[in-house]
Design a protein around this motif. Structure first.
Motif, PDB file in Angstrom:
ATOM      1  N   UNK A 111       0.831  -1.206   0.000  1.00 44.40           N
ATOM      2  CA  UNK A 111       0.000   0.000   0.000  1.00 44.40           C
ATOM      3  C   UNK A 111       0.865   1.255   0.000  1.00 44.40           C
ATOM      4  N   UNK A 112       1.897   1.247   0.834  1.00 47.38           N
ATOM      5  CA  UNK A 112       2.778   2.412   0.906  1.00 47.38           C
ATOM      6  C   UNK A 112       3.431   2.703  -0.428  1.00 47.38           C
ATOM      7  N   UNK A 113       3.889   1.654  -1.087  1.00 45.20           N
ATOM      8  CA  UNK A 113       4.510   1.810  -2.406  1.00 45.20           C
ATOM      9  C   UNK A 113       3.528   2.425  -3.395  1.00 45.20           C
ATOM     10  N   UNK A 114       2.301   1.913  -3.394  1.00 43.81           N
ATOM     11  CA  UNK A 114       1.282   2.405  -4.318  1.00 43.81           C
ATOM     12  C   UNK A 114       0.900   3.844  -4.026  1.00 43.81           C
ATOM     13  N   UNK A 115       0.716   4.169  -2.735  1.00 41.29           N
ATOM     14  CA  UNK A 115       0.319   5.520  -2.345  1.00 41.29           C
ATOM     15  C   UNK A 115       1.390   6.536  -2.710  1.00 41.29           C
ATOM     16  N   UNK A 116       2.646   6.211  -2.441  1.00 38.15           N
ATOM     17  CA  UNK A 116       3.731   7.153  -2.719  1.00 38.15           C
ATOM     18  C   UNK A 116       3.915   7.359  -4.218  1.00 38.15           C
ATOM     19  N   UNK A 117       3.776   6.283  -4.995  1.00 39.80           N
ATOM     20  CA  UNK A 117       3.889   6.407  -6.452  1.00 39.80           C
ATOM     21  C   UNK A 117       2.819   7.343  -6.991  1.00 39.80           C
ATOM     22  N   UNK A 118       1.596   7.184  -6.485  1.00 43.44           N
ATOM     23  CA  UNK A 118       0.489   8.029  -6.924  1.00 43.44           C
ATOM     24  C   UNK A 118       0.710   9.482  -6.524  1.00 43.44           C
ATOM     25  N   UNK A 119       1.160   9.705  -5.280  1.00 42.70           N
ATOM     26  CA  UNK A 119       1.396  11.066  -4.791  1.00 42.70           C
ATOM     27  C   UNK A 119       2.456  11.772  -5.624  1.00 42.70           C
ATOM     28  N   UNK A 120       3.569  11.089  -5.850  1.00 41.77           N
ATOM     29  CA  UNK A 120       4.670  11.695  -6.614  1.00 41.77           C
ATOM     30  C   UNK A 120       4.242  12.044  -8.029  1.00 41.77           C
ATOM     31  N   UNK A 121       3.547  11.126  -8.702  1.00 38.99           N
ATOM     32  CA  UNK A 121       3.123  11.365 -10.084  1.00 38.99           C
ATOM     33  C   UNK A 121       2.183  12.563 -10.165  1.00 38.99           C
ATOM     34  N   UNK A 122       1.243  12.661  -9.223  1.00 41.21           N
ATOM     35  CA  UNK A 122       0.273  13.760  -9.233  1.00 41.21           C
ATOM     36  C   UNK A 122       0.950  15.107  -8.986  1.00 41.21           C
ATOM     37  N   UNK A 123       1.846  15.160  -8.008  1.00 35.43           N
ATOM     38  CA  UNK A 123       2.503  16.427  -7.676  1.00 35.43           C
ATOM     39  C   UNK A 123       3.424  16.890  -8.794  1.00 35.43           C
ATOM     40  N   UNK A 124       4.223  15.975  -9.343  1.00 30.59           N
ATOM     41  CA  UNK A 124       5.161  16.362 -10.404  1.00 30.59           C
ATOM     42  C   UNK A 124       4.421  16.876 -11.635  1.00 30.59           C
ATOM     43  N   UNK A 125       3.315  16.215 -11.987  1.00 27.86           N
ATOM     44  CA  UNK A 125       2.528  16.673 -13.132  1.00 27.86           C
ATOM     45  C   UNK A 125       1.938  18.053 -12.872  1.00 27.86           C
ATOM     46  N   UNK A 126       1.449  18.287 -11.659  1.00 28.75           N
ATOM     47  CA  UNK A 126       0.852  19.579 -11.320  1.00 28.75           C
ATOM     48  C   UNK A 126       1.900  20.693 -11.299  1.00 28.75           C
ATOM     49  N   UNK A 127       3.095  20.390 -10.788  1.00 24.24           N
ATOM     50  CA  UNK A 127       4.165  21.391 -10.760  1.00 24.24           C
ATOM     51  C   UNK A 127       4.544  21.829 -12.159  1.00 24.24           C
ATOM     52  N   UNK A 128       4.557  20.882 -13.098  1.00 22.69           N
ATOM     53  CA  UNK A 128       4.924  21.206 -14.480  1.00 22.69           C
ATOM     54  C   UNK A 128       3.938  22.195 -15.103  1.00 22.69           C
ATOM     55  N   UNK A 129       2.649  22.105 -14.681  1.00 24.20           N
ATOM     56  CA  UNK A 129       1.616  23.007 -15.224  1.00 24.20           C
ATOM     57  C   UNK A 129       1.421  24.262 -14.372  1.00 24.20           C
ATOM     58  N   UNK A 130       2.183  24.382 -13.281  1.00 19.22           N
ATOM     59  CA  UNK A 130       2.064  25.562 -12.428  1.00 19.22           C
ATOM     60  C   UNK A 130       0.878  25.529 -11.499  1.00 19.22           C
ATOM     61  N   UNK A 131       0.291  24.345 -11.245  1.00 23.81           N
ATOM     62  CA  UNK A 131      -0.832  24.226 -10.316  1.00 23.81           C
ATOM     63  C   UNK A 131      -0.294  24.193  -8.887  1.00 23.81           C
ATOM     64  N   UNK A 132      -0.725  25.155  -8.075  1.00 21.51           N
ATOM     65  CA  UNK A 132      -0.245  25.241  -6.697  1.00 21.51           C
ATOM     66  C   UNK A 132      -1.135  24.396  -5.795  1.00 21.51           C
ATOM     67  N   UNK A 133      -1.026  23.085  -5.919  1.00 19.50           N
ATOM     68  CA  UNK A 133      -1.915  22.210  -5.160  1.00 19.50           C
ATOM     69  C   UNK A 133      -1.354  21.919  -3.774  1.00 19.50           C
ATOM     70  N   UNK A 134      -2.145  21.237  -2.977  1.00 25.51           N
ATOM     71  CA  UNK A 134      -1.743  20.850  -1.635  1.00 25.51           C
ATOM     72  C   UNK A 134      -1.160  19.447  -1.657  1.00 25.51           C
ATOM     73  N   UNK A 135       0.133  19.333  -1.334  1.00 27.49           N
ATOM     74  CA  UNK A 135       0.746  18.005  -1.299  1.00 27.49           C
ATOM     75  C   UNK A 135       0.157  17.168  -0.164  1.00 27.49           C
ATOM     76  N   UNK A 136      -0.292  17.829   0.906  1.00 30.28           N
ATOM     77  CA  UNK A 136      -0.902  17.099   2.018  1.00 30.28           C
ATOM     78  C   UNK A 136      -2.200  16.429   1.587  1.00 30.28           C
ATOM     79  N   UNK A 137      -3.034  17.162   0.873  1.00 35.54           N
ATOM     80  CA  UNK A 137      -4.292  16.586   0.402  1.00 35.54           C
ATOM     81  C   UNK A 137      -4.048  15.451  -0.579  1.00 35.54           C
ATOM     82  N   UNK A 138      -3.072  15.616  -1.456  1.00 33.19           N
ATOM     83  CA  UNK A 138      -2.741  14.558  -2.419  1.00 33.19           C
ATOM     84  C   UNK A 138      -2.260  13.313  -1.682  1.00 33.19           C
ATOM     85  N   UNK A 139      -1.360  13.495  -0.699  1.00 33.01           N
ATOM     86  CA  UNK A 139      -0.842  12.359   0.061  1.00 33.01           C
ATOM     87  C   UNK A 139      -1.964  11.659   0.834  1.00 33.01           C
TER      88      UNK A 139
END
Length: 418
Positions: A260-288
């Motif tokens: 589960x930890x592996x899956x959750x972290x993979x999902x969190x990293x992919x979502x944040x990196x994609x959002x950073x590339x587009x300039x979306x100032x999202x909440x990493x806490x909410x994503x995690x």
């Protein structure tokens, strides 16, 4: 001009302190699950997160541009007033960050910052000072979409992980081989956090510099010294570790197993990196948090405590308005009292910070006891200690029970005959 310069210096110092609180508040995003599963020792985990946050801060500046040249319309604001309003907004953000840290709640440092700035600007300037198009497209919508997306990805990844390793169902630790993968994925989350969250402070400082003419309004790129200062400050905060929130995310949302930890972290990293590339100032806490809940649901036999999950969601919804309200109150002091209001606001912020910190000592959470119990505020998933039995195991248990019942019946019959 000298007074304005002093206020800008005060804003920079307060912004860097917010960056520091962001670091220890959000350490849990990357390192809660590998600490919970034993993939990394607590101190090793936070040191690794600090180093990767430092590196990540240098990789992109798109989010910084969103804050320094998008959300707040500096051309609508009196430049002599703007640094004071930024100062007021930072007070709102820091107050909310410290309060949620004390409670161990995985709230959003990012939205606390946005709320504080918006509240202060609305009081000091009015609606014209906010570009609501940017706020909706790059702040509000990502706040709803990103956690949901991350949760769906984590749910799917967990299902796949358990499906392809089904023959390891009987292992009590739930596929211990995934612990090695967690070291990589948690590192990726820490790197992604640096690319997104450190930039928010860079954007605030850049905005303050532009308003007093220390940087050209035509260029919203953070200066090198700003990038370095923010990178090192968030890394330091990360290293000190927000153990209260690590406890909530690591053991409260779900009884995390390595897969589960592996899956959750993979999902969190992919979502944040994609959002950073587009300039979306999202909440990493909410994503995690979304990823951890999704991974918990992806494991067979999980049960969601929707009432508690709803309370966490309400906390997310309150972050913007709560931080905005404090920022607005601080801005009122600035508008009414001018520079004296800034001084009073600084004293107010210091009292709040010291008061919450001293209060936290009554129930201190450190690397030694962060995983010793479960924070009540984070109990969103209730999982059994071991996976539910397979059909073959159920049939074998039933046959064993029948044989035992027959043996007891024969024994009872012999006793009666005697």
């Amino acid at each position: 001009m000298e007074t304005a310069a002093l206020i800008v210096v005060l804003v920079i110092l307060l912004a860097l302190f917010f960056d520091f609180t962001n670091g220890f508040h959000d350490t849990a995003n990357a390192m809660a699950t590998p600490i919970a599963t034993g993939a990394l020792k607590p101190k090793t985990a936070v040191l690794l997160a600090a180093l990767l946050n430092l590196v990540g801060a240098f990789l992109s500046t798109e989010v910084a541009k969103t804050i320094s040249g998008g959300m707040i319309r500096e051309d609508e604001i009196n430049h002599s007033l703007m640094p004071s309003l930024i100062f007021a907004g930072l007070i709102g953000a820091i107050t909310w960050n410290m309060l949620t840290w004390l409670l161990g709640l995985p709230s959003s440092s990012s939205h606390a910052l946005f709320g504080g700035l918006i509240g202060a600007t609305l009081v000091g300037v009015g609606v014209s000072g906010i570009d609501f198009g940017i706020v909706i497209s790059k702040v509000i919508l990502p706040a709803f979409i990103a956690p949901l997306t991350a949760g769906i990805i984590a749910f799917s990844a967990t299902k796949i992980a358990y499906a392809v390793t089904r023959r390891y169902d009987n292992k009590p630790d739930g596929r211990s081989g995934f612990r090695w993968g967690q070291i990589f994925t948690s590192s990726l989350v820490a790197l992604a956090h640096g690319t997104n969250d450190a930039q928010k402070t860079m954007g605030v400082i850049t905005l303050a510099l532009i308003t007093v003419g220390w940087q050209s309004a035509a260029h919203h790129e953070p200066q090198l010294w700003v990038i370095i200062a923010c990178a090192f400050t968030i890394a330091l905060g990360t290293y000190l570790g927000g153990w209260r929130i690590i406890r909530t995310l690591g053991k409260g949302l779900t009884d995390v197993k390595p897969a589960q930890g592996f899956s959750a972290e993979s999902s969190t990293a992919a979502t944040i990196l994609a959002s950073s590339a587009f300039g979306f100032a999202l909440s990493t806490t909410q994503v995690a948090s979304g990823s951890v809940i999704g991974s918990g649901l992806g494991r067979r036999g999980s049960t969601v405590r929707w009432r508690t999950a709803g309370r966490i969601g309400i906390g997310w919804l309150l972050t913007l308005p709560a931080a905005g309200a404090v920022g607005a109150l601080a801005a009122l002091l600035v508008v009414w009292l001018g520079n004296l209001g800034v001084i009073i606001g600084a004293v107010f912020a210091l009292v709040i910070i010291l008061g919450l910190f001293l209060y936290s000592k009554r129930d201190e959470v450190t690397h030694a006891n962060a995983m010793s119990d479960v924070a009540e505020s984070g109990r969103a998933i209730d999982l059994p200690d071991s996976p539910p039995p397979t059909r073959r195991q159920e049939r074998a248990a039933q046959a064993k029970a029948k044989a035992k019942a027959k043996a007891e019946a024969r024994s009872a019959k012999k006793e009666d005959e005697r």
